[in-house]
Design a protein around this motif. Structure first.
Motif, PDB file in Angstrom:
ATOM      1  N   LEU A  95       0.475 -14.409 -27.619  1.00 54.88           N
ATOM      2  CA  LEU A  95       1.760 -14.635 -26.587  1.00 54.88           C
ATOM      3  C   LEU A  95       2.560 -16.565 -26.166  1.00 54.88           C
ATOM      4  CD1 LEU A  95       1.812 -12.427 -23.672  1.00 54.88           C
ATOM      5  CD2 LEU A  95       3.408 -12.335 -25.263  1.00 54.88           C
ATOM      6  N   GLY A  96       1.412 -17.281 -26.940  1.00 53.51           N
ATOM      7  CA  GLY A  96       1.601 -18.333 -26.737  1.00 53.51           C
ATOM      8  C   GLY A  96       2.632 -18.788 -25.628  1.00 53.51           C
ATOM      9  N   GLY A  97       3.051 -19.783 -26.013  1.00 56.93           N
ATOM     10  CA  GLY A  97       4.027 -20.343 -24.939  1.00 56.93           C
ATOM     11  C   GLY A  97       3.632 -20.933 -23.170  1.00 56.93           C
ATOM     12  N   GLY A  98       1.981 -21.140 -23.245  1.00 58.15           N
ATOM     13  CA  GLY A  98       2.102 -21.382 -22.253  1.00 58.15           C
ATOM     14  C   GLY A  98       2.086 -20.339 -20.668  1.00 58.15           C
ATOM     15  N   ALA A  99       2.131 -19.444 -20.751  1.00 58.69           N
ATOM     16  CA  ALA A  99       2.671 -18.642 -19.401  1.00 58.69           C
ATOM     17  C   ALA A  99       1.621 -19.320 -18.361  1.00 58.69           C
ATOM     18  CB  ALA A  99       2.156 -17.243 -19.366  1.00 58.69           C
ATOM     19  N   LYS A 100       2.716 -19.248 -17.192  1.00 56.77           N
ATOM     20  CA  LYS A 100       1.508 -19.916 -16.069  1.00 56.77           C
ATOM     21  C   LYS A 100       0.356 -18.953 -15.111  1.00 56.77           C
ATOM     22  CE  LYS A 100       5.150 -19.234 -12.088  1.00 56.77           C
ATOM     23  NZ  LYS A 100       5.928 -19.153 -11.749  1.00 56.77           N
ATOM     24  N   LYS A 101      -0.625 -19.476 -15.255  1.00 56.27           N
ATOM     25  CA  LYS A 101      -1.473 -18.833 -14.297  1.00 56.27           C
ATOM     26  C   LYS A 101      -0.516 -17.835 -13.205  1.00 56.27           C
ATOM     27  CE  LYS A 101      -5.675 -19.481 -11.581  1.00 56.27           C
ATOM     28  NZ  LYS A 101      -6.888 -19.836 -10.435  1.00 56.27           N
ATOM     29  N   PRO A 102      -1.296 -17.383 -12.833  1.00 60.20           N
ATOM     30  CA  PRO A 102      -0.599 -15.752 -11.960  1.00 60.20           C
ATOM     31  C   PRO A 102      -0.561 -15.785 -11.187  1.00 60.20           C
ATOM     32  CG  PRO A 102      -2.017 -14.418 -13.337  1.00 60.20           C
ATOM     33  CD  PRO A 102      -1.894 -16.134 -13.919  1.00 60.20           C
ATOM     34  N   SER A 103       0.045 -15.625  -9.959  1.00 58.49           N
ATOM     35  CA  SER A 103      -0.572 -15.481  -8.447  1.00 58.49           C
ATOM     36  C   SER A 103      -1.230 -13.750  -8.326  1.00 58.49           C
ATOM     37  CB  SER A 103       0.709 -15.853  -7.683  1.00 58.49           C
ATOM     38  OG  SER A 103       1.358 -14.179  -7.162  1.00 58.49           O
ATOM     39  N   PRO A 104      -2.147 -14.428  -6.652  1.00 55.73           N
ATOM     40  CA  PRO A 104      -3.021 -13.503  -6.474  1.00 55.73           C
ATOM     41  C   PRO A 104      -2.465 -11.683  -6.161  1.00 55.73           C
ATOM     42  CG  PRO A 104      -3.278 -15.170  -4.858  1.00 55.73           C
ATOM     43  CD  PRO A 104      -2.211 -15.298  -5.906  1.00 55.73           C
ATOM     44  N   ASP A 105      -0.603 -12.096  -5.880  1.00 49.90           N
ATOM     45  CA  ASP A 105      -0.276 -10.451  -5.968  1.00 49.90           C
ATOM     46  C   ASP A 105      -0.077 -10.226  -7.143  1.00 49.90           C
ATOM     47  OD1 ASP A 105      -0.265 -10.749  -2.745  1.00 49.90           O
ATOM     48  OD2 ASP A 105       1.805 -11.469  -2.877  1.00 49.90           O
ATOM     49  N   THR A 106       0.109 -10.952  -8.440  1.00 42.14           N
ATOM     50  CA  THR A 106       0.764 -10.199  -9.319  1.00 42.14           C
ATOM     51  C   THR A 106      -0.565  -9.953 -10.312  1.00 42.14           C
ATOM     52  OG1 THR A 106       1.272 -12.535 -10.706  1.00 42.14           O
ATOM     53  CG2 THR A 106       2.814 -11.402 -10.002  1.00 42.14           C
ATOM     54  N   ALA A 107      -2.023 -10.327  -9.746  1.00 41.88           N
ATOM     55  CA  ALA A 107      -3.391 -10.433 -10.708  1.00 41.88           C
ATOM     56  C   ALA A 107      -3.430  -8.965 -11.105  1.00 41.88           C
ATOM     57  CB  ALA A 107      -4.038 -11.031  -9.966  1.00 41.88           C
ATOM     58  N   VAL A 108      -3.507  -7.864  -9.682  1.00 40.26           N
ATOM     59  CA  VAL A 108      -4.035  -6.838 -10.544  1.00 40.26           C
ATOM     60  C   VAL A 108      -3.810  -5.835 -11.520  1.00 40.26           C
ATOM     61  CG1 VAL A 108      -4.270  -4.728  -9.609  1.00 40.26           C
ATOM     62  CG2 VAL A 108      -4.737  -6.681  -8.025  1.00 40.26           C
ATOM     63  N   ALA A 109      -1.458  -6.656 -10.979  1.00 43.20           N
ATOM     64  CA  ALA A 109      -1.050  -5.758 -11.945  1.00 43.20           C
ATOM     65  C   ALA A 109      -0.837  -5.999 -13.571  1.00 43.20           C
ATOM     66  CB  ALA A 109       0.725  -6.242 -11.869  1.00 43.20           C
ATOM     67  N   SER A 110      -1.021  -7.301 -13.897  1.00 39.01           N
ATOM     68  CA  SER A 110      -1.323  -8.481 -15.100  1.00 39.01           C
ATOM     69  C   SER A 110      -3.111  -8.125 -15.942  1.00 39.01           C
ATOM     70  CB  SER A 110      -1.608  -9.578 -14.900  1.00 39.01           C
ATOM     71  OG  SER A 110      -2.223 -10.463 -14.013  1.00 39.01           O
ATOM     72  N   ARG A 141       6.215 -12.752 -15.560  1.00 40.56           N
ATOM     73  CA  ARG A 141       7.183 -13.301 -15.424  1.00 40.56           C
ATOM     74  C   ARG A 141       7.586 -13.953 -14.395  1.00 40.56           C
ATOM     75  NH1 ARG A 141       9.305 -10.389 -20.993  1.00 40.56           N
ATOM     76  NH2 ARG A 141       8.681 -11.256 -22.583  1.00 40.56           N
ATOM     77  N   LYS A 142       7.285 -12.881 -13.186  1.00 38.95           N
ATOM     78  CA  LYS A 142       8.007 -13.169 -12.130  1.00 38.95           C
ATOM     79  C   LYS A 142       6.686 -12.427 -11.111  1.00 38.95           C
ATOM     80  CE  LYS A 142      12.345 -11.406 -10.777  1.00 38.95           C
ATOM     81  NZ  LYS A 142      13.823 -10.818 -10.725  1.00 38.95           N
ATOM     82  N   GLU A 143       7.116 -13.357 -10.084  1.00 33.91           N
ATOM     83  CA  GLU A 143       5.840 -13.510  -8.846  1.00 33.91           C
ATOM     84  C   GLU A 143       6.112 -12.829  -7.898  1.00 33.91           C
ATOM     85  OE1 GLU A 143       3.116 -16.581  -8.452  1.00 33.91           O
ATOM     86  OE2 GLU A 143       2.406 -16.667 -10.976  1.00 33.91           O
ATOM     87  N   LYS A 144       6.295 -12.035  -7.440  1.00 32.54           N
ATOM     88  CA  LYS A 144       6.470 -11.015  -5.895  1.00 32.54           C
ATOM     89  C   LYS A 144       5.698  -9.922  -5.289  1.00 32.54           C
ATOM     90  CE  LYS A 144      11.619 -10.053  -7.358  1.00 32.54           C
ATOM     91  NZ  LYS A 144      12.209  -9.368  -7.702  1.00 32.54           N
ATOM     92  N   PHE A 145       6.155 -10.107  -4.059  1.00 31.99           N
ATOM     93  CA  PHE A 145       4.969  -9.577  -3.201  1.00 31.99           C
ATOM     94  C   PHE A 145       4.620  -7.977  -3.857  1.00 31.99           C
ATOM     95  CE2 PHE A 145       4.309  -6.543   0.091  1.00 31.99           C
ATOM     96  CZ  PHE A 145       3.506  -6.550   0.633  1.00 31.99           C
ATOM     97  N   VAL A 146       3.988  -8.065  -4.102  1.00 29.22           N
ATOM     98  CA  VAL A 146       3.413  -6.173  -4.558  1.00 29.22           C
ATOM     99  C   VAL A 146       2.756  -4.907  -3.866  1.00 29.22           C
ATOM    100  CG1 VAL A 146       2.343  -4.693  -6.449  1.00 29.22           C
ATOM    101  CG2 VAL A 146       2.922  -7.157  -7.432  1.00 29.22           C
TER     102      VAL A 146
END
Length: 251
Positions: A95-110, A141-146
């Motif tokens: 992927l490259g581009g240095g994506a930022k670390k996911p939040s806990p809410d998106t961790a399960v999805a990622s 890419r988009k961090e929201k309440f899951v």
């Protein structure tokens, strides 16, 4: 999603599309888990689809013909092997581009998508790391309440059984509705799917007052008077995931 499901029904008839007889049950379940983990992040209403339509939609997603094509860009330096990390420490190449670390809410999805991406490569060697990694990028890419889902990820079935909730305020994290009803229907639906019940007013039988944005002071005052603990949406999610109520600090 219904339009996507209709498109899936059409593409599922082609020889290149996954089908009930050709797709691996394990691979299918991994995609279902990944997509459900993205519910309300990049998808809306997936869990509300009839089982037949949901299956057609998942098969549509699994068909590589329907995957978005990644546009090539000029490289200023060698970045083809850069990695995108997830909460579990698993990295997906390409992927490259240095994506930022996911939040806990998106961790399960990622993390679920990492599994699905690896399975896609294992079942289809022609799938490039970049194509498989694109699935992971969608989730971080988009961090929201899951919202949690019973029996999927950390969601515990009937975790709220026997508990009575009163809602006050709005819940924009979940969306849906408008004005003073913003997010309330989806919040109520989440509570009910985990076995909880909803009442309109605070009483001595109320288990929790769920407090959203701009709460009504009459309900808050009544809860204080009756000794009813107050929770926010993240606290509710913790209960849905089997958290110990004694470990949750009421607001």
């Amino acid at each position: 999603l219904k339009l996507a499901a209709a498109g899936a029904a059409k593409s599922a008839t082609t020889s290149s599309s996954p089908s009930t007889t050709t797709v691996s049950t394990t691979l299918y379940d991994q995609y279902v888990s990944a997509l459900m983990g993205m519910n309300e992040v990049l998808l809306s209403g997936l869990k509300d689809l009839p089982e037949k339509d949901k299956r057609e939609f998942v098969l549509h997603v699994m068909d590589r013909v329907n995957w978005a094509k990644i546009q090539k860009r000029k490289k200023t330096k060698k970045d083809g092997d850069e990695l995108v990390g997830t909460s579990s420490g698993v990295a997906v190449p390409g992927l490259g581009g240095g994506a930022k670390k996911p939040s806990p809410d998106t961790a399960v999805a990622s993390d679920a998508l990492v599994t699905a991406a690896k399975a896609a490569q294992a079942n289809s060697p022609s799938t490039s790391p970049r194509e498989a990694g694109a699935l992971v990028a969608m989730a971080i890419r988009k961090e929201k309440f899951v919202p949690p889902v019973p029996g999927i990820g950390k969601g515990v079935e009937n975790a709220l059984a026997g508990l009575k909730f009163v809602l006050t305020g709005t819940f924009p994290e979940l969306g849906g509705g408008s004005g003073i009803s913003l997010g309330k229907k989806k919040t109520e639906s989440m509570i009910k799917t985990f076995g909880g019940t909803i009442t309109g007013s605070v009483s001595g039988k109320t288990s929790y007052l769920l407090v959203g944005k701009d709460p009504g002071m009459s309900k808050v005052s009544k809860a204080n008077e009756k000794g009813v603990p107050r929770l926010n949406l993240l606290d509710l999610k913790c209960l849905c995931e089997g958290g110990d109520p004694s470990d949750i600090k009421p607001i």
